[in-house]
Design a protein around this motif. Structure first.
Motif, PDB file in Angstrom:
ATOM      1  N   SER A 126      66.309  75.564  81.715  1.00  7.06           N
ATOM      2  CA  SER A 126      66.183  74.972  83.043  1.00  7.06           C
ATOM      3  C   SER A 126      65.128  73.878  82.994  1.00  7.06           C
ATOM      4  O   SER A 126      64.211  73.920  82.166  1.00  7.06           O
ATOM      5  CB  SER A 126      65.781  76.043  84.068  1.00  7.06           C
ATOM      6  N   LYS A 127      65.290  72.894  83.872  1.00  8.12           N
ATOM      7  CA  LYS A 127      64.295  71.829  83.933  1.00  8.12           C
ATOM      8  C   LYS A 127      64.107  71.368  85.365  1.00  8.12           C
ATOM      9  O   LYS A 127      64.962  71.580  86.231  1.00  8.12           O
ATOM     10  CB  LYS A 127      64.680  70.654  83.038  1.00  8.12           C
ATOM     11  N   VAL A 128      62.974  70.747  85.601  1.00 12.18           N
ATOM     12  CA  VAL A 128      62.659  70.146  86.893  1.00 12.18           C
ATOM     13  C   VAL A 128      62.685  68.640  86.739  1.00 12.18           C
ATOM     14  O   VAL A 128      62.146  68.095  85.763  1.00 12.18           O
ATOM     15  CB  VAL A 128      61.269  70.599  87.389  1.00 12.18           C
ATOM     16  N   GLY A 129      63.334  67.960  87.674  1.00 12.42           N
ATOM     17  CA  GLY A 129      63.379  66.496  87.659  1.00 12.42           C
ATOM     18  C   GLY A 129      63.306  65.964  89.070  1.00 12.42           C
ATOM     19  O   GLY A 129      63.366  66.724  90.047  1.00 12.42           O
ATOM     20  N   THR A 130      63.214  64.672  89.191  1.00 12.82           N
ATOM     21  CA  THR A 130      63.094  64.053  90.516  1.00 12.82           C
ATOM     22  C   THR A 130      64.427  63.967  91.243  1.00 12.82           C
ATOM     23  O   THR A 130      64.473  63.588  92.404  1.00 12.82           O
ATOM     24  CB  THR A 130      62.503  62.640  90.381  1.00 12.82           C
TER      25      THR A 130
END
Length: 290
Positions: free
Chosen positions: A174-178
């Motif tokens: 999983s990743k966090v992005g804008t």
């Protein structure tokens, strides 16, 4: 700028030996951006797109060997059942056009801390096969990343393949992005369960000068699962265990403030990501709500 276009890998290695400054290019999703913005002006480009053997994958003794030229779309479509974490990470890379061109080999060569596949390769115990006219060697993923956009390749070496143990056990990325798509990760996280060895792999991305294993988190959770006999008789994990795991994952990071996010936010986000992805992976393992 010279443009070198070998037809075989042996020819490519000979050209690289003769011109170590030549920059390899396959999908071009990183190299072309640097050229377009004039961030790099190499003396030569070494085009690897004609080399068929780099676009092949195989399985031997439970390990998948993925040629450096295999694009993300084939990892998703052909290897999702064997390497679920890598397929998940590949789905988050860029647009369909980028996934059709970009490769795991290129991600490794660029060695960006934000590369999406790196945490999965670390958590899954991957090794990088590199070659030169002098021979071939395998570099564990844990030893491959040396610094921001620096890797363990010697000047005359090329990435031939990445070796990843196949698994039927749960993995998550999983990743966090804008935004939801086509975004560089603010931070990312991968977890891999290894029931046969009764241990857990975990790694962070875009939160330190290099992708890195979250070893304290791995050791904590591995010890917890063994002590409570969870591998043989799995039960939903306690919230306190998942929270502690998340805290230790966040402690593994040493992020910076930049245009995509602050260091404090990255640490908080990693803690949340780790807690959630562990829950998803453990739910897959137990078949119950974790």
């Amino acid at each position: 700028m010279d443009f070198l276009r070998p037809d075989t890998f042996a020819e490519a290695l000979a050209l690289k030996a003769g011109q170590p400054e030549a920059v390899p290019i396959a999908g071009g999703t990183d190299v072309m951006v640097e050229l377009n913005f004039d961030h790099r002006r190499p003396a030569a480009l070494l085009d690897l797109t004609r080399i068929a053997e780099l676009r092949e994958w195989s399985v031997a003794d439970g390990v998948v060997r993925i040629g450096a030229g295999v694009p993300y779309v084939r990892v998703i479509e052909e290897l999702g059942d064997r390497l679920p974490g890598l397929a998940m990470a590949s789905r988050t890379v860029g647009s369909p056009q980028i996934r059709n061109r970009g490769t795991v080999g290129g991600n490794l060569g660029a060695a960006s801390p934000a590369g999406d596949t790196h945490p999965v390769l670390l958590a899954g115990d991957a090794a990088v096969e590199v070659a030169s006219t002098r021979g071939t060697r395998l570099i564990p993923a844990t030893e491959f990343y040396l610094g921001v956009k620096r890797n363990a390749l010697r000047p005359d070496e090329l990435i031939a393949a990445v070796h990843v143990p196949e698994t039927r056990a749960p993995q998550q990325f999983s990743k966090v992005g804008t935004r939801n798509a086509m975004v560089i990760a603010v931070c990312s996280f991968a977890v891999a369960l290894h029931p046969g060895e009764r241990r857990v792999g975990a790694a962070v991305g875009s939160a330190a000068p290099t992708p890195r294993r979250a070893t304290d988190a791995e050791e904590f959770l591995t010890g917890e699962l063994v002590a409570t006999n969870q591998w043989e008789s799995p039960k939903p994990l306690k919230d306190a265990v998942k929270r502690r795991f998340g805290e230790l994952v966040a402690k593994a990071a040493s992020p910076i403030d930049d245009v995509r996010g602050s260091a404090a936010y990255r640490k908080h986000a990693l803690s949340v990501l780790a807690c959630r992805t562990l829950g998803w992976a453990w739910q897959d393992y137990t078949g119950k709500v974790a």
